[in-house]
Design an enzyme around this catalytic site. Structure first.
Site, short mmCIF file in Angstrom:
data_model
loop_
_atom_site.label_atom_id
_atom_site.label_comp_id
_atom_site.label_asym_id
_atom_site.label_seq_id
_atom_site.Cartn_x
_atom_site.Cartn_y
_atom_site.Cartn_z
N ARG A 504 0.85 -1.13 0.04
CA ARG A 504 -0.08 -0.03 -0.11
C ARG A 504 0.72 1.18 0.05
NH1 ARG A 504 -4.66 0.03 4.21
NH2 ARG A 504 -5.45 1.60 2.90
N CYS A 561 -1.45 5.75 9.54
CA CYS A 561 -1.63 4.45 8.74
C CYS A 561 -2.90 4.61 7.73
CB CYS A 561 -2.10 3.36 9.78
SG CYS A 561 -3.49 3.97 10.73
#
Length: 605
Positions: A504, A561
């Protein structure tokens, strides 16, 4: 008739010599310096039943002529034992040396001195001694144990027993030191060592909850080291045949309560035996391919305290938290079980949640720690916003969080422990939020539910009754927070860690948010790398090495995050090694929803 030559006139040695003398056994107490000078006039021996002057024979080490029927009782500090053994081994006895003809009984804590004794003496007995005695003033010993003055476990080293051991045990028992003969004395030495690992904490810090937790953490680490080394310590409580209840600490008239041996050493200005207590665990760990960072940190703190001239209880909780930062962040299953059985049991919060799994409450009903209250992350650990630039899990309103926390039973005067079933990846959000909101006694159960069940501890199923409402007052702002602008600045001028999975970060995939990639300048640091394969946090040394490699030890640090959940776990991991990090709550879900924010898509910042 056997004569006992007690080498070392500190707390244990003087007490043994006094009690042997009072029991009618022949004894000579070997002392030095001011203690020797004071004892020549007799020992001032303070007991719960009163004070007496004991005329135990005393001598300097060069004034003793050894006899063939002597037994050496080595009662020096562990750090002084090797030099004492070398001296007494060479002393003449009946045409030979003491090493060849006399038995030596080793009384030190730790597991090192028997090796040094066996290197020189033919006959070595190991002994484990419990003695609450205090020695602070030359010529005076305070012995508060009653009715027994101490307890002893004795055996031939490295194994077995013999007639001489039986004779020694009988004499010690007569001298108000009930003694159990054991065939495996190294196990009993190993069994006592964890009990005294907290001596250093007792010396440096005043009593309190944090000190108790730190001592429990040192013992837990010792158990891990024992497992790695294949050491099977004796369980003194379960395996003892001597009456443990016979050694009760009673008030001694005119003598205030005192600390343990390390505290006494600091009070007297002499070197403590920490290197042979906590240092023994560090040594054992190193010999068996593992580490003992907590015990190493405490041993080092004692060395620095001695070098700085610190006295007993000169340091405070802030110093202890800096020495063992993980103690205020994490709790292991065994320590938590002990706390739950104590006077101030923690409030337990179950934060079962994972991205794409809406069944946390059902998981909680299926099995949870006894009394744990379920906390839904999506609805009570986050707010909701119609603006996607706020992210998927914006911070809740402080007043709403306080209302929820009181409903969970959170109180100002009780600790909180949070857990989940994913190594703390979800529970870290509750840990961070409550800390941020102002409750400073919140910890993560290390390893979560899996660690609890692996320890053989009980779980319950079904719904938990509503707890008594709490009274906690939350204010917010106790931990640092980043917005998008300050996150961008930190990525440029400090260190901004991206706690998502590497793919990611690199922009190879994005399952949830509108754009793939990362904040320009951010460094990839997947949260999962904080955990060992068993779901527990990696040990402090490994965590510190990880964050040092990322550059997190010497500049301002922030973490983000996907939506501010697993980044909180990263903040906790950093806190566990003493690094204060800021959280970007909006995280990638907020950043990627703002078209004005640039995106980087590569393996490097």
């Amino acid at each position: 008739m056997t004569r006992y030559v007690v080498v070392g006139a500190g707390a244990v040695g003087a007490t043994l010599a006094a009690e042997l003398h009072l029991a009618g056994r022949q004894v000579v107490l070997v002392a030095r310096g001011a203690q020797l000078a004071a004892l020549r006039g007799g020992l001032r021996y303070l007991r719960p039943e009163g004070e007496q002057r004991v005329g135990v024979p005393v001598a300097g080490q060069d004034e003793v002529t050894l006899r063939a029927d002597d037994v050496l009782l080595l009662a020096t500090k562990a750090q002084d034992a090797d030099a004492a053994l070398a001296h007494w081994a060479a002393r003449p006895v009946a045409g030979g040396t003491a090493a060849a003809s006399l038995p030596v009984v080793v009384l030190q804590n730790g597991m090192d001195t028997e090796w040094a004794a066996l290197r020189r003496f033919t006959t070595v007995y190991g002994a484990v001694v419990r003695s609450p005695t205090t020695y602070l003033t030359p010529g005076e010993v305070v012995s508060p144990g009653a009715p027994a003055a101490g307890l002893v476990w004795l055996g031939r080293y490295p194994a077995g027993r013999d007639a001489r051991a039986e004779e020694i045990a009988a004499d010690l028992t007569a001298a108000r030191h009930p003694t159990q003969l054991v065939d495996d004395v190294p196990r009993w030495k190993a069994g006592k060592l964890p009990q005294v690992l907290g001596n250093a904490l007792d010396a440096l810090y005043p009593p309190g909850r944090l000190r108790e937790r730190a001592a429990a953490a040192l013992r837990a680490e010792a158990r891990e080291v024992y497992r790695a080394a294949g050491v099977d310590p004796a369980d003194h409580r379960a395996e003892s045949t001597v009456d443990l209840g016979s050694l009760m600490v009673r008030p001694v008239p005119g003598a205030p309560a005192a600390g343990r041996s390390t505290w006494q050493s600091l009070r007297r200005g002499v070197s403590p035996e920490t290197d042979f207590l906590n240092g023994e665990i560090v040594l054992l760990a190193g010999l068996h391919g593992t580490t003992a960072p907590r015990n190493a940190a405490v041993a080092d703190r004692v060395r620095r305290a001695v070098a700085d001239g610190a006295g007993a209880h000169d340091l405070d909780d802030a110093d202890l938290a800096a020495t063992l930062p993980s103690v205020s962040v994490l709790v292991d299953a065994g320590a938590l079980a002990a706390e739950l059985a104590g006077d101030t049991p923690p409030v337990l919060l179950d934060v079962r949640w994972a991205l794409g799994d809406p069944h946390g409450r059902e998981h909680h009903r299926a099995g949870h720690l006894p009394g744990a209250v379920y906390v839904p992350l999506d609805t009570e650990l986050a707010a909701h916003s119609d603006d996607p630039r706020d992210g998927r899990h914006p911070l809740p309103d402080v007043a709403a969080l306080q209302t929820a926390a009181r409903r969970w039973g959170v109180r100002a005067d009780r600790p909180v422990v949070v857990y989940d079933a994913t190594g703390g990846l979800a529970a870290g959000r509750a840990w961070w939020l409550l800390r941020w909101a102002g409750h400073d006694d919140v910890r993560l159960l290390d390893g979560g539910l899996a660690a609890w069940t692996a320890a053989g501890l009980p779980v319950e199923s079904g719904d938990v009754p509503d707890p008594e409402p709490g009274d906690v007052v939350l204010t917010g702002g106790a931990l640092p927070v980043l917005d998008a602008d300050s996150a961008a600045a930190l990525a440029r001028d400090g260190l901004l860690l991206d706690a998502r999975a590497g793919e990611r970060y690199r922009g190879e995939t994005e399952p949830v948010d509108p754009r793939a990639g990362h904040v320009p300048g951010a460094v990839s640091a997947p949260t999962g790398d904080n955990l060992a394969p068993d779901g527990r946090f990696r040990d402090p040394a490994a965590l510190r090495a990880r964050f040092a490699a990322l550059g997190a030890l010497d500049r301002p640090v922030g973490v983000y995050c996907g939506s501010g959940v697993t980044a909180a776990h990263q903040v906790a991991a950093l806190a566990a090694v003493g690094v204060r990090a800021a959280l970007y709550p909006g995280s990638w879900s907020a950043w990627s929803n703002d078209p004005a924010r640039p995106v980087a898509t590569r393996a490097q910042p």
